[in-house]
Scaffold this motif. Sequence first.
Motif, PDB file in Angstrom:
ATOM      1  N   GLU A 153      38.782   4.377  34.978  1.00 20.35           N
ATOM      2  CA  GLU A 153      39.452   3.842  33.801  1.00 20.35           C
ATOM      3  C   GLU A 153      38.426   3.458  32.743  1.00 20.35           C
ATOM      4  O   GLU A 153      37.426   2.800  33.045  1.00 20.35           O
ATOM      5  CB  GLU A 153      40.309   2.635  34.165  1.00 20.35           C
ATOM      6  CG  GLU A 153      41.549   2.994  34.977  1.00 20.35           C
ATOM      7  CD  GLU A 153      42.454   1.796  35.198  1.00 20.35           C
ATOM      8  OE1 GLU A 153      41.939   0.660  35.245  1.00 20.35           O
ATOM      9  OE2 GLU A 153      43.679   1.992  35.310  1.00 20.35           O
ATOM     10  N   VAL A 154      38.686   3.895  31.515  1.00 25.28           N
ATOM     11  CA  VAL A 154      37.876   3.516  30.365  1.00 25.28           C
ATOM     12  C   VAL A 154      38.811   2.881  29.351  1.00 25.28           C
ATOM     13  O   VAL A 154      39.808   3.484  28.947  1.00 25.28           O
ATOM     14  CB  VAL A 154      37.172   4.739  29.740  1.00 25.28           C
ATOM     15  CG1 VAL A 154      36.369   4.318  28.507  1.00 25.28           C
ATOM     16  CG2 VAL A 154      36.271   5.425  30.759  1.00 25.28           C
ATOM     17  N   TYR A 155      38.511   1.667  28.961  1.00 26.04           N
ATOM     18  CA  TYR A 155      39.351   0.936  28.014  1.00 26.04           C
ATOM     19  C   TYR A 155      38.783   1.094  26.617  1.00 26.04           C
ATOM     20  O   TYR A 155      37.563   1.105  26.420  1.00 26.04           O
ATOM     21  CB  TYR A 155      39.452  -0.532  28.417  1.00 26.04           C
ATOM     22  CG  TYR A 155      40.108  -0.709  29.775  1.00 26.04           C
ATOM     23  CD1 TYR A 155      41.489  -0.834  29.882  1.00 26.04           C
ATOM     24  CD2 TYR A 155      39.348  -0.700  30.937  1.00 26.04           C
ATOM     25  CE1 TYR A 155      42.106  -0.960  31.129  1.00 26.04           C
ATOM     26  CE2 TYR A 155      39.947  -0.825  32.185  1.00 26.04           C
ATOM     27  CZ  TYR A 155      41.327  -0.954  32.265  1.00 26.04           C
ATOM     28  OH  TYR A 155      41.917  -1.069  33.505  1.00 26.04           O
ATOM     29  N   TYR A 156      39.687   1.184  25.641  1.00 24.27           N
ATOM     30  CA  TYR A 156      39.272   1.573  24.290  1.00 24.27           C
ATOM     31  C   TYR A 156      39.990   0.723  23.247  1.00 24.27           C
ATOM     32  O   TYR A 156      41.204   0.547  23.302  1.00 24.27           O
ATOM     33  CB  TYR A 156      39.580   3.058  24.092  1.00 24.27           C
ATOM     34  CG  TYR A 156      39.603   3.559  22.674  1.00 24.27           C
ATOM     35  CD1 TYR A 156      38.523   3.357  21.816  1.00 24.27           C
ATOM     36  CD2 TYR A 156      40.711   4.269  22.191  1.00 24.27           C
ATOM     37  CE1 TYR A 156      38.545   3.835  20.515  1.00 24.27           C
ATOM     38  CE2 TYR A 156      40.743   4.769  20.893  1.00 24.27           C
ATOM     39  CZ  TYR A 156      39.667   4.533  20.059  1.00 24.27           C
ATOM     40  OH  TYR A 156      39.696   5.005  18.780  1.00 24.27           O
ATOM     41  N   ALA A 157      39.213   0.201  22.292  1.00 22.43           N
ATOM     42  CA  ALA A 157      39.759  -0.511  21.137  1.00 22.43           C
ATOM     43  C   ALA A 157      39.320   0.214  19.877  1.00 22.43           C
ATOM     44  O   ALA A 157      38.121   0.483  19.701  1.00 22.43           O
ATOM     45  CB  ALA A 157      39.265  -1.955  21.116  1.00 22.43           C
ATOM     46  N   GLN A 193      39.156  -8.865  24.640  1.00 23.21           N
ATOM     47  CA  GLN A 193      40.224  -8.203  25.390  1.00 23.21           C
ATOM     48  C   GLN A 193      39.663  -7.126  26.307  1.00 23.21           C
ATOM     49  O   GLN A 193      40.085  -6.998  27.470  1.00 23.21           O
ATOM     50  CB  GLN A 193      41.234  -7.583  24.421  1.00 23.21           C
ATOM     51  CG  GLN A 193      42.055  -8.572  23.619  1.00 23.21           C
ATOM     52  CD  GLN A 193      43.049  -7.850  22.725  1.00 23.21           C
ATOM     53  OE1 GLN A 193      43.864  -7.043  23.174  1.00 23.21           O
ATOM     54  NE2 GLN A 193      42.964  -8.111  21.427  1.00 23.21           N
ATOM     55  N   LEU A 194      38.741  -6.347  25.804  1.00 21.19           N
ATOM     56  CA  LEU A 194      38.123  -5.304  26.626  1.00 21.19           C
ATOM     57  C   LEU A 194      37.389  -5.908  27.816  1.00 21.19           C
ATOM     58  O   LEU A 194      37.432  -5.363  28.927  1.00 21.19           O
ATOM     59  CB  LEU A 194      37.142  -4.482  25.777  1.00 21.19           C
ATOM     60  CG  LEU A 194      37.744  -3.535  24.747  1.00 21.19           C
ATOM     61  CD1 LEU A 194      36.648  -2.992  23.830  1.00 21.19           C
ATOM     62  CD2 LEU A 194      38.478  -2.378  25.420  1.00 21.19           C
ATOM     63  N   ILE A 205      35.255   0.580  20.208  1.00 15.55           N
ATOM     64  CA  ILE A 205      34.478   0.044  21.319  1.00 15.55           C
ATOM     65  C   ILE A 205      35.139   0.453  22.629  1.00 15.55           C
ATOM     66  O   ILE A 205      36.365   0.419  22.746  1.00 15.55           O
ATOM     67  CB  ILE A 205      34.383  -1.495  21.244  1.00 15.55           C
ATOM     68  CG1 ILE A 205      33.938  -1.952  19.846  1.00 15.55           C
ATOM     69  CG2 ILE A 205      33.407  -2.024  22.292  1.00 15.55           C
ATOM     70  CD1 ILE A 205      34.027  -3.460  19.646  1.00 15.55           C
ATOM     71  N   LEU A 206      34.337   0.836  23.631  1.00 21.34           N
ATOM     72  CA  LEU A 206      34.833   1.225  24.938  1.00 21.34           C
ATOM     73  C   LEU A 206      34.245   0.323  26.014  1.00 21.34           C
ATOM     74  O   LEU A 206      33.137  -0.199  25.848  1.00 21.34           O
ATOM     75  CB  LEU A 206      34.474   2.679  25.251  1.00 21.34           C
ATOM     76  CG  LEU A 206      35.274   3.782  24.557  1.00 21.34           C
ATOM     77  CD1 LEU A 206      34.923   3.862  23.074  1.00 21.34           C
ATOM     78  CD2 LEU A 206      34.998   5.144  25.206  1.00 21.34           C
ATOM     79  N   VAL A 265      42.419   4.213  28.334  1.00 21.85           N
ATOM     80  CA  VAL A 265      43.480   3.238  28.154  1.00 21.85           C
ATOM     81  C   VAL A 265      43.213   2.482  26.852  1.00 21.85           C
ATOM     82  O   VAL A 265      42.264   1.706  26.749  1.00 21.85           O
ATOM     83  CB  VAL A 265      43.536   2.240  29.331  1.00 21.85           C
ATOM     84  CG1 VAL A 265      44.665   1.240  29.133  1.00 21.85           C
ATOM     85  CG2 VAL A 265      43.680   2.992  30.648  1.00 21.85           C
ATOM     86  N   LYS A 266      44.041   2.699  25.870  1.00 21.76           N
ATOM     87  CA  LYS A 266      43.875   2.041  24.591  1.00 21.76           C
ATOM     88  C   LYS A 266      44.543   0.679  24.598  1.00 21.76           C
ATOM     89  O   LYS A 266      45.695   0.537  25.020  1.00 21.76           O
ATOM     90  CB  LYS A 266      44.457   2.906  23.461  1.00 21.76           C
ATOM     91  CG  LYS A 266      44.179   2.366  22.074  1.00 21.76           C
ATOM     92  CD  LYS A 266      44.728   3.309  21.015  1.00 21.76           C
ATOM     93  CE  LYS A 266      44.475   2.774  19.617  1.00 21.76           C
ATOM     94  NZ  LYS A 266      45.041   3.663  18.575  1.00 21.76           N
ATOM     95  N   ILE A 267      43.793  -0.341  24.135  1.00 22.84           N
ATOM     96  CA  ILE A 267      44.396  -1.683  24.061  1.00 22.84           C
ATOM     97  C   ILE A 267      44.996  -1.884  22.676  1.00 22.84           C
ATOM     98  O   ILE A 267      44.594  -1.257  21.697  1.00 22.84           O
ATOM     99  CB  ILE A 267      43.358  -2.778  24.378  1.00 22.84           C
ATOM    100  CG1 ILE A 267      42.298  -2.862  23.262  1.00 22.84           C
ATOM    101  CG2 ILE A 267      42.716  -2.544  25.721  1.00 22.84           C
ATOM    102  CD1 ILE A 267      41.427  -4.098  23.375  1.00 22.84           C
TER     103      ILE A 267
END
Length: 369
Positions: free
Chosen positions: A3-7, A24-25, A298-299, A366-368
Amino acid sequence: MSEVYYADMKAEDKDSNLINKLSQLFYKAGFDEMIDKEELFGIKLHFGEEGNTAFIRPVYIRRLVEEIKKAAGKPFLTDANTLYVGTRANSVDHLNTAIANGFGYSTVQAPIVIADGLQGRNVYEVEINQKHFDKVKIGSEICEADGMLSVAHVKGHELTGFGGAIKNVGMGLGSRAGKQQMHAVVTPEVEEEECITCGECSDWCPEDAFEIDEVSRLDEEKCIGCGECIVTCPTDAITPRFVDDSADDIQERIAEYTLGAVKGKEDKVGYINFVMDVTPLCDCVGWNDRNIVDDIGILASKDPVAIDQASVDLINQQAGKEDSALQCNHEPGEDKFKGVDPDLDWKAQLIHAERIGLGSREYDLVKID
């Protein structure tokens, strides 16, 4: 898949500004769960060379310091000294440069600890038993830390195509001797007709390998392959000469150093990539050229391979800037780092990193909100 989170860069109010998105990230990626009470946690970043302004802004680092403290950890900022002669080759110059660039305690609320000591000789040899190295030389201070947060500025690089989390940790935390091992496959060559005998190559060379006469002449026996002459030459008269697979070798060596830097704390390492100010060269040079794409965001991930792959994929989805260093590949979907330097294949570092178990190139983005 990892999983890679992305803003992204969009914000409608104070709550959705990038600093709050960074928090949040931090929690979405589970970084707070890595930190136990009183643990010493290094934030590995690049403080920027004197004259460079593309490095990550200190206000972002302060927020990460605050989040680590909320988790009862003890954060410190860290990087290892450089191989080349610049403003970060020893801890005194390194600290002065970091503070001048805004990373003083009064701003970030955390101390700076240079990972490999005053002269770059504070080293642990870490056994990895891989293709290029049986042991790697890692800065001792990060080896003694309980955990680490890599905070990388994603941008181009003159020897590896691009630099992200893997380069930030591998090349960044290798000691000066370790950096020499990683660069050992690179030999510059001088195109005499382009040389203006300005002496920049000689000024930045740590081994006095250049003699300035009618043209700049390189003593290859003295050269250690650090590559700084390549980026400091104002006329592009000095270029890297890669032999056989050496262009891939340097990337593979960096990946193996990353493996050594995280060994023993694999479950306590997180990665944040800033895909902003995507410049064609690294932050080690004393300037920064125009960005090759617009800012993206930002990731965050616990997988360095996945976050680097996702970062490049997001960059390649953008339209390239026509008035930048891109020679080609301006259209969305085309390889932007290949557009800067068509002769370098940035994928080698990710392929080898996946092969040696650092992570996976397959990811779920996964975009926040």
